[in-house]
Design an enzyme around this catalytic site. Structure first.
Site, PDB file in Angstrom:
ATOM      1  N   HIS A 135     102.545  -3.933 -39.851  1.00 48.91           N
ATOM      2  CA  HIS A 135     101.143  -4.303 -39.137  1.00 48.91           C
ATOM      3  C   HIS A 135     100.353  -2.896 -38.747  1.00 48.91           C
ATOM      4  O   HIS A 135     100.057  -2.907 -37.716  1.00 48.91           O
ATOM      5  CB  HIS A 135     101.560  -5.020 -37.618  1.00 48.91           C
ATOM      6  CG  HIS A 135     102.306  -6.402 -38.046  1.00 48.91           C
ATOM      7  ND1 HIS A 135     101.953  -7.246 -38.881  1.00 48.91           N
ATOM      8  CD2 HIS A 135     103.053  -7.189 -37.117  1.00 48.91           C
ATOM      9  CE1 HIS A 135     102.517  -8.553 -38.932  1.00 48.91           C
ATOM     10  NE2 HIS A 135     103.373  -8.328 -38.013  1.00 48.91           N
ATOM     11  N   HIS A 206      97.624 -12.770 -35.254  1.00 44.80           N
ATOM     12  CA  HIS A 206      98.750 -12.997 -34.870  1.00 44.80           C
ATOM     13  C   HIS A 206      99.160 -13.829 -33.586  1.00 44.80           C
ATOM     14  O   HIS A 206     100.038 -13.662 -32.986  1.00 44.80           O
ATOM     15  CB  HIS A 206      99.592 -11.480 -34.608  1.00 44.80           C
ATOM     16  CG  HIS A 206     100.891 -11.615 -35.235  1.00 44.80           C
ATOM     17  ND1 HIS A 206     102.033 -12.185 -34.441  1.00 44.80           N
ATOM     18  CD2 HIS A 206     101.725 -10.913 -36.057  1.00 44.80           C
ATOM     19  CE1 HIS A 206     103.061 -11.962 -34.872  1.00 44.80           C
ATOM     20  NE2 HIS A 206     103.120 -11.020 -35.859  1.00 44.80           N
ATOM     21  N   GLU A 344      99.836 -16.654 -39.974  1.00 43.18           N
ATOM     22  CA  GLU A 344      99.128 -15.730 -40.205  1.00 43.18           C
ATOM     23  C   GLU A 344      98.488 -15.624 -41.566  1.00 43.18           C
ATOM     24  O   GLU A 344      99.376 -15.639 -42.799  1.00 43.18           O
ATOM     25  CB  GLU A 344      99.853 -14.385 -40.033  1.00 43.18           C
ATOM     26  CG  GLU A 344     100.752 -14.365 -38.544  1.00 43.18           C
ATOM     27  CD  GLU A 344     101.915 -13.343 -38.763  1.00 43.18           C
ATOM     28  OE1 GLU A 344     101.623 -12.174 -39.116  1.00 43.18           O
ATOM     29  OE2 GLU A 344     103.106 -13.881 -38.388  1.00 43.18           O
TER      30      GLU A 344
HETATM   31  C1  GLA Z   1     105.365 -10.738 -38.154  1.00 42.68           C
HETATM   32  C2  GLA Z   1     106.691 -10.524 -38.993  1.00 42.68           C
HETATM   33  C3  GLA Z   1     107.895 -10.570 -38.070  1.00 42.68           C
HETATM   34  C4  GLA Z   1     107.602  -9.767 -36.857  1.00 42.68           C
HETATM   35  C5  GLA Z   1     106.615 -10.403 -36.234  1.00 42.68           C
HETATM   36  C6  GLA Z   1     106.232  -9.691 -35.020  1.00 42.68           C
HETATM   37  O1  GLA Z   1     105.032 -12.198 -38.203  1.00 42.68           O
HETATM   38  O2  GLA Z   1     106.784 -11.041 -40.267  1.00 42.68           O
HETATM   39  O3  GLA Z   1     108.981 -10.186 -38.710  1.00 42.68           O
HETATM   40  O4  GLA Z   1     107.633  -8.614 -36.987  1.00 42.68           O
HETATM   41  O5  GLA Z   1     105.253 -10.127 -36.828  1.00 42.68           O
HETATM   42  O6  GLA Z   1     107.323  -9.707 -33.932  1.00 42.68           O
END
Ligand code: GLA
Length: 379
Positions: A135, A206, A344
């Site tokens: 991210h 997110h 997402e």
């Molecule tokens: C995304 C990732 C997950 C996790 C979340 C945050 O969706 O795919 O594995 O890291 O973010 O907790």
């Protein structure tokens, strides 16, 4: 008689005064105090912005991290609840948020070992998730202050200029992201970005949803449909192996609506690696960039529905497998294991290292475009 006149005068004065209160201090439906989002960080002011539509849907967002803080929607009997997980104070987002409501970038999801090659140059990113970069790194777009302009009651425009080599990514990147809540009960998110050097980009939103209301328990009874014949299966560190795996005949298949929890504990390597669903679904599109219905979710007791449309090739379905009850949400209740889910819209994880995946390279002169619609309804 005199007392009655005094009372009438007092009530008129109160009405006039209350209609003069500036917008940001008006109490919103979600009961969030704008003051707990007002700070000065990196020389920029943060604030809470309120979007409303004619049906009474209300979304609050802040320009810190482009966070969507609350989403108030009605259930089938017209009762409003906040269906987005999150906190009442900016401080909580700054110290301990697992990306609740966040704008994610420069690259959403994981890049293997935090390394990629672009035009024969190797770039190194911060490692912040096991052996990988997740991210956008340590200070991704979820932790920066965006420049906000509230265009009208339904539209918030957020801009951010990421510097060349910020979090290890090349190119000065100018991003414009717009949150628009329309009268069809859609939150339409549009992203545009340009760069002055070749770079990679994968922006996403997110928000964690619980259609029965945030803090109301697990999301395992929600009925999920995902319009995808394939996923990009992952290794034990959640990096795609590079192949596309058909979902047919596996617990990953959501082409027919199914309760999220109905097969989540099946013996399945992918579910083991993700601790449940945490996978990129390859959307069924007849051509790249086609806007399609990516997912539809129904919460049976409240009747709330959520439809997600996008022009992106993938959608990450994550069902809160890393929530463990140590975070207390807006209504004072803990967020336990699988108490929220994310959908997402995105390009595939680790695309910069995967020659067979659609490209995430953005070059000078090109414009990155991404549209995501979250449509709120009842049935
Ligand atoms: C995304 C990732 C997950 C996790 C979340 C945050 O969706 O795919 O594995 O890291 O973010 O907790």
């Amino acid at each position: 008689m005199k007392t009655l006149r005094k009372l009438i005068l007092l009530s008129i004065t109160t009405t006039i005064l209350s209609s003069c209160v500036p917008k940001t201090s008006v109490q919103n439906k979600a009961g969030i105090d704008p003051k707990s989002f007002q700070k000065e960080l990196d020389g920029k002011k943060t604030n809470l912005y309120v979007l409303t539509n004619k049906n009474g849907i209300e979304i609050t967002a802040t320009n810190y991290g482009g966070l969507i803080v609350s989403i108030e929607t009605p259930d089938k009997s017209g009762k409003f609840s906040d269906i987005a997980l999150g906190f009442n104070k900016l401080d909580d987002y700054m110290t301990s948020s697992p990306y609740f409501g966040a704008a994610i970038g420069r690259y959403g999801n994981r890049i293997k070992a935090g390394k990629f090659l672009l035009d024969s140059v190797e770039y190194s990113l911060p490692i912040n998730n096991g052996p990988n970069s997740l991210h956008g790194g340590l200070k991704g777009f979820d932790k920066v202050v965006w420049d906000a302009t509230q265009i009208d009651d339904q539209t918030l425009e957020l801009k951010y200029s990421a510097k060349d080599m910020e979090e290890g990514y090349p190119g000065n990147l100018n991003i414009k992201m717009v949150y628009n809540l329309n009268d069809n009960n859609e939150l339409k998110i549009t992203y545009e970005a340009t760069t002055d050097k070749p770079t990679v980009i994968n922006l996403t939103q997110h928000s964690y949803f619980n259609l029965a209301g945030e803090g109301s328990g697990t999301i395992l009874d929600h009925i999920m449909m995902i319009n995808a014949d394939h996923i990009t299966p992952v290794d034990s560190t959640l990096i795609p192996t590079g192949i596309l795996m058909p979902v047919a005949g596996t617990p990953m298949d959501f082409r027919t609506p199914m309760a999220i929890g109905s097969r989540i504990d099946s013996i399945c390597e992918q579910l083991k690696f993700g601790l449940g669903y945490d996978h990129n679904y390859v959307l069924n599109q007849s051509k790249p960039g086609e806007m399609v219905l990516a997912a539809r979710v129904v919460e049976p007791t409240t009747g709330r529905t959520l439809e997600v449309e996008t022009d992106q090739p993938g959608i990450q379905f994550y069902c809160g497998n890393f929530l463990k009850g140590d975070l207390t949400g807006k209504s004072g209740r803990p967020y336990n294991f699988r108490n929220g889910f994310c959908l997402e819209t995105q390009h595939f994880p680790d695309s910069p290292n995967q020659p067979n995946f659609p490209s995430t390279v953005l070059r000078p002169g090109e414009t990155y475009h991404h549209t995501c619609i979250y449509r709120f309804g009842v049935e």
